[in-house]
Motif scaffolding. Structure first.
Motif, mmCIF file in Angstrom:
data_model
loop_
_atom_site.group_PDB
_atom_site.id
_atom_site.type_symbol
_atom_site.label_atom_id
_atom_site.label_comp_id
_atom_site.label_asym_id
_atom_site.label_seq_id
_atom_site.Cartn_x
_atom_site.Cartn_y
_atom_site.Cartn_z
ATOM 1 N N UNK A 1 0.843 -1.193 0.000
ATOM 2 C CA UNK A 1 0.000 0.000 0.000
ATOM 3 C C UNK A 1 0.877 1.242 0.000
ATOM 4 N N UNK A 2 0.549 2.188 -0.854
ATOM 5 C CA UNK A 2 1.275 3.449 -0.969
ATOM 6 C C UNK A 2 0.400 4.552 -0.383
ATOM 7 N N UNK A 3 0.900 5.223 0.675
ATOM 8 C CA UNK A 3 0.084 6.181 1.417
ATOM 9 C C UNK A 3 0.769 7.537 1.494
ATOM 10 N N UNK A 4 0.005 8.593 1.208
ATOM 11 C CA UNK A 4 0.484 9.960 1.398
ATOM 12 C C UNK A 4 -0.081 10.489 2.709
ATOM 13 N N UNK A 5 0.797 10.988 3.575
ATOM 14 C CA UNK A 5 0.407 11.492 4.893
ATOM 15 C C UNK A 5 0.588 13.009 4.870
ATOM 16 N N UNK A 6 -0.512 13.745 5.058
ATOM 17 C CA UNK A 6 -0.494 15.210 5.008
ATOM 18 C C UNK A 6 -0.328 15.756 6.414
ATOM 19 N N UNK A 7 0.810 16.431 6.675
ATOM 20 C CA UNK A 7 1.105 16.907 8.033
ATOM 21 C C UNK A 7 1.715 18.307 7.989
ATOM 22 N N UNK A 8 0.884 19.361 7.924
ATOM 23 C CA UNK A 8 1.422 20.723 7.912
ATOM 24 C C UNK A 8 1.913 21.208 9.265
ATOM 25 N N UNK A 9 1.703 20.428 10.327
ATOM 26 C CA UNK A 9 2.197 20.800 11.660
ATOM 27 C C UNK A 9 3.668 20.401 11.776
ATOM 28 N N UNK A 10 4.515 21.364 12.142
ATOM 29 C CA UNK A 10 5.950 21.096 12.250
ATOM 30 C C UNK A 10 6.347 20.622 13.640
ATOM 31 N N UNK A 11 5.614 21.049 14.663
ATOM 32 C CA UNK A 11 5.976 20.697 16.028
ATOM 33 C C UNK A 11 4.711 20.590 16.860
ATOM 34 N N UNK B 1 -8.240 0.950 5.445
ATOM 35 C CA UNK B 1 -7.940 1.347 4.068
ATOM 36 C C UNK B 1 -7.937 0.134 3.139
ATOM 37 N N UNK B 2 -7.407 -0.984 3.624
ATOM 38 C CA UNK B 2 -7.397 -2.204 2.810
ATOM 39 C C UNK B 2 -8.813 -2.687 2.535
ATOM 40 N N UNK B 3 -9.706 -2.517 3.524
ATOM 41 C CA UNK B 3 -11.111 -2.899 3.332
ATOM 42 C C UNK B 3 -11.742 -2.090 2.218
ATOM 43 N N UNK B 4 -11.430 -0.801 2.183
ATOM 44 C CA UNK B 4 -11.969 0.050 1.121
ATOM 45 C C UNK B 4 -11.464 -0.433 -0.229
ATOM 46 N N UNK B 5 -10.161 -0.791 -0.294
ATOM 47 C CA UNK B 5 -9.586 -1.288 -1.537
ATOM 48 C C UNK B 5 -10.334 -2.545 -2.003
ATOM 49 N N UNK C 1 0.235 10.057 -8.379
ATOM 50 C CA UNK C 1 -0.780 8.980 -8.441
ATOM 51 C C UNK C 1 -0.962 8.247 -7.113
ATOM 52 N N UNK C 2 -1.145 8.998 -6.049
ATOM 53 C CA UNK C 2 -1.469 8.377 -4.758
ATOM 54 C C UNK C 2 -2.943 8.009 -4.731
ATOM 55 N N UNK C 3 -3.245 6.794 -4.275
ATOM 56 C CA UNK C 3 -4.633 6.377 -4.123
ATOM 57 C C UNK C 3 -5.133 6.575 -2.704
ATOM 58 N N UNK C 4 -4.195 6.547 -1.722
ATOM 59 C CA UNK C 4 -4.578 6.664 -0.320
ATOM 60 C C UNK C 4 -3.904 7.877 0.307
ATOM 61 N N UNK C 5 -4.705 8.690 0.982
ATOM 62 C CA UNK C 5 -4.204 9.912 1.612
ATOM 63 C C UNK C 5 -4.765 9.981 3.031
ATOM 64 N N UNK C 6 -3.881 10.212 3.998
ATOM 65 C CA UNK C 6 -4.300 10.351 5.392
ATOM 66 C C UNK C 6 -3.944 11.754 5.876
ATOM 67 N N UNK D 1 -1.797 1.663 13.944
ATOM 68 C CA UNK D 1 -1.474 1.500 12.528
ATOM 69 C C UNK D 1 -2.188 0.305 11.913
ATOM 70 N N UNK D 2 -2.321 -0.768 12.684
ATOM 71 C CA UNK D 2 -3.004 -1.963 12.182
ATOM 72 C C UNK D 2 -4.457 -1.651 11.835
ATOM 73 N N UNK D 3 -5.130 -0.893 12.703
ATOM 74 C CA UNK D 3 -6.530 -0.529 12.445
ATOM 75 C C UNK D 3 -6.649 0.405 11.247
ATOM 76 N N UNK D 4 -5.746 1.376 11.151
ATOM 77 C CA UNK D 4 -5.783 2.324 10.026
ATOM 78 C C UNK D 4 -5.555 1.598 8.703
ATOM 79 N N UNK D 5 -4.518 0.773 8.644
ATOM 80 C CA UNK D 5 -4.215 0.072 7.393
ATOM 81 C C UNK D 5 -5.308 -0.933 7.041
ATOM 82 N N UNK D 6 -5.892 -1.576 8.060
ATOM 83 C CA UNK D 6 -6.981 -2.527 7.820
ATOM 84 C C UNK D 6 -8.188 -1.827 7.214
#
Length: 390
Positions: free
Chosen positions: A1-11, A378-382, A92-97, A371-376
């Motif tokens: 799974x290829x995931x893009x994580x959007x995090x504009x918070x630096x600290x 997303x995998x269910x959606x796939x 070409x990201x399919x998954x974004x968190x 992480x297991x719950x998050x990835x599970x």
């Protein structure tokens, strides 16, 4: 799974959360790219890729007028979501968190993300603050913004079972409860005695620590008033001022002076480096989490306190914070927004300290399970999407 994580918070807690969650996802085999700012800290053992192309939401210098602050916030927010959409398209990201759900200005930026969902992009978000009761602008705009902020999401990850107020029906959106893992900071490089000596604290004193951004809803003024009843009790306040919209640290310092306890309050008003965080927590006896009744979130400070096995004095509204403190006996729970309750709580802590269930908390609130719950999910959606293909 290829995931893009959007995090504009630096600290801060949200940035620390992003780091821990991204690392845990990589450990499960997810290919994670974190889209963030140039100031995002590195060298913490990150296993994910970092693309620092986002702008800092906080201005680099003090702006002279509220109008300039609004213009800056608006331009940066819109620019960052535009960069997010373009990066998804070009890579070409399919998954974004999204590292944190946000509704501010959502009517202006959510449309492009909704268009991406039509191309098969799946969006999830960690909803750290599920009750969105901080209103900016007219109420109709606030409600519309909340709806737009949820409109493109397929997964909302929360830390407490709750029915999210999404303003209008969102049949595509599923809510999943995930645990909030424990933050890992370096080991202390000073003994508690050395740290106390460096900030002129008695070595045998009972010490409370208020850590993190200084905000009105942490009720620091009530804690200072409660200290009058305990002549041998000391307080460390460590962190940065939140913003011009909150009481400045000078307000609390003046209150302590007026009450005659200024010598028992120690102020570290700045960004606290990781090693100093360890030293401060190691030198304290109890961590203050005395939030107001309007606080309905989890607490990153709690999960730092747990890492150092420090009990807390806590209050809040209905929230993940309340649930875990009471479930695992992590400290003394008091009624929010009440000086006498804080006095009673301090007395209980001094006379009958809690016996937290540290090990049980670690086992049931790990980043690996998060992480297991998050990835599970997303995998269910796939899997669901594949079943729709004829």
């Amino acid at each position: 799974m290829k995931l893009l994580y959007y995090s504009p918070a630096s600290y801060g807690g949200i940035a620390d959360y992003a780091h821990e969650q991204a690392n845990a996802l990589v450990a499960l085999g997810v290919d994670v790219t974190v889209l963030t700012t140039l100031k995002y800290p590195t060298g913490r053992g990150e296993k994910y890729q970092i693309v620092p192309i986002l702008q800092e939401v906080a201005p680099t210098k003090q702006l002279p007028h509220k109008v300039f602050k609004v213009v800056h916030f608006t331009s940066v927010t819109l620019a960052n979501f535009s960069k997010l959409a373009s990066f998804i398209d070009s890579n070409t990201f399919q998954y974004v968190l999204l590292g944190s759900y946000v509704e501010y200005l959502a009517p202006l930026w959510s449309g492009r993300l909704r268009q991406l969902t039509k191309k098969g992009v799946v969006f999830g978000a960690v909803v750290h603050d599920p009750v969105r009761d901080f209103i900016v602008g007219p109420r109709w705009w606030h409600r519309w913004s909340i709806a737009c902020g949820y409109s493109f999401l397929r997964e909302a990850f929360v830390h407490e079972s709750i029915e999210l107020d999404m303003v209008r029906p969102m049949p595509q959106l599923r809510t999943t409860v995930v645990p909030h893992g424990t933050y890992q900071f370096p080991e202390a490089n000073q003994s508690p005695e050395e740290t106390r000596s460096s900030i002129t604290l008695p070595l045998d004193a009972k010490v409370m620590l208020a850590f993190g951004h200084i905000r009105d809803n942490k009720n620091l003024n009530l804690v200072i008033r409660a200290m009058v009843n305990f002549p041998d009790l000391y307080l460390i306040v460590a962190g940065k001022e939140q913003s011009s919209g909150q009481r400045p640290v000078a307000f609390y310092q003046e209150l302590a002076t007026n009450l005659g306890i200024e010598n028992r309050c120690k102020w570290q008003i700045r960004f606290i480096p990781a090693t100093e965080v360890a030293n401060l927590f190691a030198s304290a006896d109890v961590i203050l989490l005395t939030y107001s009744k309007h606080f309905h979130s989890a607490s990153g400070v709690l999960n730092t306190a747990v890492a150092y096995r420090k009990p807390c004095l806590a209050s809040a509204g209905e929230s993940s914070l309340r649930s875990v403190v009471q479930k695992y006996e992590l400290g003394i729970w008091v009624e929010p927004d009440d000086v006498e309750s804080i006095v009673t709580g301090i007395r209980m802590w001094l006379e009958n300290p809690p016996t937290p269930q540290w090990q049980r908390y670690f086992e049931e609130n790990s980043w690996a399970l998060n992480a297991k719950l998050v990835s599970h999910c997303l995998a269910e959606i796939e899997t669901q999407e594949l079943k729709k293909v004829p």
